[in-house]
Every structure is written in structure tokens, then in C-alpha cells.
Write an enzyme that holds these catalytic residues in place. Structure first.
Site, PDB file in Angstrom:
ATOM      1  N   GLY A  81       0.844  -1.213   0.000  1.00  0.00           N
ATOM      2  CA  GLY A  81       0.000   0.000   0.000  1.00  0.00           C
ATOM      3  C   GLY A  81       0.865   1.243   0.000  1.00  0.00           C
ATOM      4  N   GLY A  83       2.726   3.757   1.351  1.00  0.00           N
ATOM      5  CA  GLY A  83       3.300   4.058   2.659  1.00  0.00           C
ATOM      6  C   GLY A  83       3.854   5.463   2.738  1.00  0.00           C
ATOM      7  CG  ASP A 244       5.063  -3.580  -5.222  1.00  0.00           C
ATOM      8  OD1 ASP A 244       5.632  -4.654  -5.511  1.00  0.00           O
ATOM      9  OD2 ASP A 244       5.656  -2.640  -4.665  1.00  0.00           O
TER      10      ASP A 244
HETATM   11  P1  AMP Z   1       8.980   1.021  -3.510  1.00  0.00           P
HETATM   12  O1  AMP Z   1      10.317   0.358  -3.285  1.00  0.00           O
HETATM   13  O2  AMP Z   1       9.067   2.513  -3.676  1.00  0.00           O
HETATM   14  O3  AMP Z   1       8.182   0.377  -4.606  1.00  0.00           O
HETATM   15  O4  AMP Z   1       8.163   0.824  -2.162  1.00  0.00           O
HETATM   16  C1  AMP Z   1       7.733  -0.425  -1.688  1.00  0.00           C
HETATM   17  C2  AMP Z   1       6.803  -0.235  -0.521  1.00  0.00           C
HETATM   18  O5  AMP Z   1       7.476   0.390   0.573  1.00  0.00           O
HETATM   19  C3  AMP Z   1       5.576   0.619  -0.817  1.00  0.00           C
HETATM   20  O6  AMP Z   1       4.503   0.079  -0.074  1.00  0.00           O
HETATM   21  C4  AMP Z   1       5.991   1.976  -0.277  1.00  0.00           C
HETATM   22  O7  AMP Z   1       4.889   2.781   0.047  1.00  0.00           O
HETATM   23  C5  AMP Z   1       6.794   1.590   0.949  1.00  0.00           C
HETATM   24  N1  AMP Z   1       7.790   2.613   1.322  1.00  0.00           N
HETATM   25  C6  AMP Z   1       8.946   2.923   0.685  1.00  0.00           C
HETATM   26  N2  AMP Z   1       9.597   3.909   1.326  1.00  0.00           N
HETATM   27  C7  AMP Z   1       8.845   4.255   2.394  1.00  0.00           C
HETATM   28  C8  AMP Z   1       8.960   5.207   3.459  1.00  0.00           C
HETATM   29  N3  AMP Z   1      10.020   6.028   3.556  1.00  0.00           N
HETATM   30  N4  AMP Z   1       7.970   5.266   4.374  1.00  0.00           N
HETATM   31  C9  AMP Z   1       6.910   4.453   4.299  1.00  0.00           C
HETATM   32  N5  AMP Z   1       6.734   3.532   3.346  1.00  0.00           N
HETATM   33  C10 AMP Z   1       7.686   3.418   2.399  1.00  0.00           C
HETATM   34 MG    MG Z   2       6.597   1.092  -5.639  1.00  0.00          MG
END
Ligand code: AMP
Ligand code: MG
Length: 481
Positions: A81, A83, A244
Site C-alpha cells: 500500500g 506508505g 506492485d
Molecule cells: P517502492 O520500493 O518505492 O516500490 O516501495 C515499496 C513499498 O514500501 C511501498 O509500499 C511503499 O509505500 C513503501 N515505502 C517505501 N519507502 C517508504 C517510506 N520512507 N515510508 C513508508 N513507506 C515506504
Molecule cells: Mg513502488
């Protein structure tokens, strides 16, 4: 401005209401004027900084964090989701297309788990530059409207200025969105997602027909093939092709650990966490196929008997992917070499070239650009001194002649498919270091100006065409930073 909240109205299970965090002193760093006018956004910089940092909610917007799951490096994670992102809502652009406006790095949400919900200035600017470059290269991609510096530091390995990025996408429907509901046995919720996806992205599919699920899988696969072909064409390495990060629209999303291929090698990987090379340049086609299988699985319970019969209908679509991809890939390579269509002989020529690039450690973009220019000047191609490529060059010209291609026509096809400039890794890094230290955008503006016309010889292009194989050798990119 007319904000709609279509995704919010789909039902409360799909998202959670969540307000962006307040930030200390927002400063508009990057603003995409052309995109803003397509969206009908007219704001003074101070006002834009308030809206696109999340400090003020635009009238009509009801911010939400979207729910999704995902297969990350092959493992299913049911709890992902948004985040650190807030969907503000949708607007209609000047082409009558729905566009979702999302803030990224805008604070914690119910899906943040242990994360701070924030984004550093470097990843925000990287996404802005890379997505604009990809758009100009003709690759389907989400866009960036703005980067706002928050005036607050965030902490990763060290402290770094925080930023909020505004992403614009025709939708944020991910394979992982479907997985979220399928994994929880909420098949009626998957059904509603199918309806939204068809309405938004595939209106040619008849919603009232039972074969709509099969048709949707087939259409999504075709879009995915087109996307990956484009990545391969320009040498883009996504770096984190989790489900995702795979959009149903077939657009590129999530520019975390992405990088560009320099020296041609299908095994090229830059992402620090991709130790097995799962998401290497040359693996991308087969990972996309794997992701499509995960998507198809979410629809199985809605098809036929929801069991063996459904699998029998769906499996051939996944199997066909390989041949479809190979055909599209050969055509793409043929076009990079100036041929109108592919043939066995053309495919042989193309593959000999790629083998030579690999063996001789030649740069992918530079080589195809030099080949293109060698036809433009009408003189014999002389740029490579090594024996292997000059023989190859003669064979290539012979093949062009026997396919009935004029030099001019071949050059025209090649110019459309081979960029003169790409956002090379070493330039990206110089620019990101500079913005982190100085919070100024002169260097970014100059780079973006060149990247806006990657198929033309623009005044400052030479500055950004240089290769840097040594710097690529130790280059590492990072996820979720
Ligand atoms: P990503 O690697 O950007 O595709 O992120 C994978 C998951 O980690 C997703 O659910 C993001 O919303 C969550 N996420 C990545 N960085 C953060 C952060 N700094 N704080 C909260 N959630 C994060
Ligand atoms: Mg992502």
C-alpha cells in the site's frame, strides 16, 4: 479546478483516508509547465508549493492512501500500500483523459509500517528527470508535475533535504492492487477493479461479455510487451519490477533504483539489493511475463469454473507471451538498424551486432547512434576500427540494399528509434549531488532541456552524450530511499 474522487468512491476497502503531513518551509524546486497547462493547473509558485508539498489540500481533493499487495523479488507480500504517497484525486486533462494526481514523500499513512513516509531530494529529482526523459524518448510513463523541497531534513544513511514529488498517472492500478483483493478472497472487489480498468484503459473491451476477463489479460499483456520493448530499445533498466510496480495501463512507474545501460551486456544490474540479477537488463522481458502470470491468477476465480477450465483458458495467453515478445523484439532491433520489417537474415545481422557489442564492450546507445549517423552522411561507416564491426558494417549495408531500403529511408527509421542522448548514470549522479548540496536547479534545467529532444542534435547535446564505462562499473542504485 475540478477534482473527482473516483478511486475513493470505488469503496472504502480500496484505500484509507489520509492527510499529507505539514512541512516547514515548502519551496517549489521543479515545475513542469507544459504538463501543468495540459492539466489546466495555473498557480503562482508559492501557491503551488503549498499544494504540492501537501501543506494545503486543493479544493475538491480528498486525499487517500491506496491499498495494494505485491510480489517483491518473487515473494508475496500481502501488506504494502501507499506508505509514503497520497492520491489527491483525478482531473481531466486537455485531451479528455483522466489523470491521477499523487503526492509522494508526503508523510505517513496507515500503510507506512515502520517507514517515515518521506522522500529525499535526490530520489525525487531522479524520478522527475528520468520520467521526463522517458516520456521524450517515447516510452509510456507516469509523469512528474513538481518537486517541492520541504525545508526539513530526513534521515537515511545520513541526513538529506526532504522533498515531495507530484506524480501524474492515467491510473495507479497495479498488478499488486488486484493481488491484494484476490489474496483475501474478495473476488467481487477484483471484479470492480476489472470494471474500472476496462473503463479507464481498455474501453474497446465489451464489459457485458463473459470473455472480458480473458480479453483484459490479453490486452494488458500486449501493453506490457510494448512497454518492455521500449525499455529494451532505449536501454532502460527498471531495477525493481515487482508486481506492485507494474501498472495495468502498461506505463512505467517507480523510478527508485532505475538506471541506463551503457556498455551492452544483458546481465547488467545496478540495484544494490538485486544480488541475483533478477531484474537485470536482459531479464526484463521474462520478469514481465512472470508478472503477467501473477496478474492472470487474480482473475482465475472469475473465469469459467474458477478452476481447471479457467486455467486452460488463461495458460495459453501466458505461454504465447514468449513468441509474441520475440517477434516484437526482432522487429524493434530491425528498426534500430533501419529495416522496415524483420526477416531471418535481418535477425541474424541484428544478433551478430549485439554479440559484437557484448564481446567488444561497446556502448549500446552510442553504437546505434553512430550507425544512424553513418547513413546520414552517406559515406562509408568508419567509426569503429576493429575488424569485427567493419565487416559487419559491410554485411549490414548489403542487407539493406537487398531488402530494397534506400539509405535515406533507413536513416529515417533509425533516427526515430535510436536516441542521440539518454539520461546517463554519471550525469544523473553529478546533478543529484549538486541539487542536494545547493538546492538550485540550473544544472537540472540544462539537462532536461537536452533530454526533451533526444532524437535531435540540440545545441548543448554534446555535453551529455559522453559515455563513462568506468563509472558505470561500480555504479549502484538504491530502492525506497
Ligand atoms: P517502492 O520500493 O518505492 O516500490 O516501495 C515499496 C513499498 O514500501 C511501498 O509500499 C511503499 O509505500 C513503501 N515505502 C517505501 N519507502 C517508504 C517510506 N520512507 N515510508 C513508508 N513507506 C515506504
Ligand atoms: Mg513502488
Amino acid at each position: 479546478m475540478n477534482f473527482s474522487n473516483e478511486y475513493l468512491n470505488l469503496g472504502e476497502v480500496y484505500s484509507r483516508p489520509s492527510l499529507p503531513a505539514q512541512v516547514k518551509s515548502p519551496k517549489l524546486l521543479l515545475w513542469n509547465e507544459i504538463l501543468a497547462s495540459q492539466l489546466g493547473f495555473r498557480f503562482k509558485p508559492d501557491q503551488a508549493a503549498q499544494y504540492f508539498s501537501g501543506n494545503e489540500v486543493i479544493t475538491g481533493s480528498k486525499p487517500i492512501a491506496m491499498a495494494y499487495s505485491g510480489h517483491q523479488f518473487g515473494q508475496f507480500n500481502p501488506h504494502l500500500g501507499d506508505g509514503r504517497a497520497h492520491l489527491l484525486g483525478e482531473v481531466i486533462d486537455n485531451k479528455n483523459q483522466i489523470q491521477e494526481i499523487q503526492l509522494k514523500g508526503s508523510g505517513q499513512t496507515p500503510f507506512s509500517r515502520n517507514g517515515d513516509g518521506k522522500c529525499g531530494i535526490k530520489p525525487a529529482v531522479r524520478e522527475y528527470i528520468m520520467s521526463e526523459a522517458m516520456h521524450a524518448l517515447g516510452v509510456p510513463t507516469t509523469r512528474c508535475l513538481a518537486v517541492v523541497a520541504t525545508g526539513e531534513d530526513i534521515y537515511r544513511q545520513t541526513s538529506t533535504p526532504g522533498a515531495v514529488l507530484t506524480r501524474v498517472a492515467t491510473s495507479h492500478l497495479r498488478v499488486g492492487t488486484f493481488e491484494y483483493f484476490a489474496a483475501r478472497g474478495m473476488h467481487d472487489k477484483v471484479k470492480a477493479l476489472v470494471e474500472l480498468t476496462i473503463n479507464r484503459h481498455y474501453p474497446e473491451i465489451d464489459e457485458n461479455n463473459d470473455i472480458k476477463y480473458i480479453q483484459l489479460i490479453s490486452h494488458v499483456i500486449d501493453k506490457q510487451i510494448d512497454l518492455i520493448i521500449n525499455w529494451m530499445r532505449v536501454g532502460f533498466i527498471h531495477g525493481v519490477m515487482n508486481t506492485d510496480n507494474t501498472l495495468l495501463s502498461g506505463y512505467t512507474i517507480d523510478y527508485g533504483p532505475c538506471a541506463m545501460l551503457g556498455v551492452y551486456d544483458p546481465e547488467t544490474v545496478f540495484s544494490s539489493i538485486d544480488r541475483q540479477g533478477r531484474y537485470a537488463y536482459g531479464n526484463q522481458p521474462w520478469i514481465a511475463q512472470w508478472n503477467m502470470a501473477r496478474f492472470a491468477e487474480t482473475l482465475i476465480p472469475l473465469i469459467a469454473d474458477g478452476g481447471d477450465e479457467a486455467i486452460k483458458l488463461v495458460a495459453p495467453l501466458i505461454e504465447e507471451y514468449s513468441d509474441k515478445f520475440k517477434q516484437a523484439f526482432s522487429l524493434m532491433l530491425a528498426q534500430k538498424l533501419g529495416f522496415k520489417k524483420n526477416s531471418t537474415e535481418v535477425a541474424d545481422i541484428s544478433h551478430v551486432l549485439l554479440d559484437t557489442l557484448l564481446k567488444k564492450q561497446l556502448d549500446y546507445t552510442e553504437t546505434f547512434n553512430l550507425l544512424t549517423e553513418s547513413l546520414q552522411s552517406g559515406t562509408k561507416f568508419q567509426s569503429f576500427e576493429n575488424e569485427a564491426l567493419s565487416n559487419w558494417h559491410n554485411d549490414w549495408l548489403k542487407r539493406l540494399r537487398s531488402e530494397g531500403q534506400t539509405q535515406k529511408e533507413a536513416n529515417r527509421i533509425m533516427r526515430k528509434n535510436n536516441p542521440l542522448v539518454i539520461p546517463r548514470n554519471h550525469h544523473i549522479e553529478i546533478i543529484l549531488d549538486d541539487v542536494e548540496q545547493n538546492l538550485t536547479t540550473d544544472a537540472i534545467d540544462e539537462f532536461l532541456q537536452v533530454l526533451k529532444s533526444p532524437y535531435s542534435k540540440t545545441p548543448k547535446i554534446a555535453k551529455f552524450q559522453d559515455t563513462n564505462p568506468n563509472s558505470d562499473l561500480n555504479y549502484q542504485t538504491f530502492c525506497g530511499t
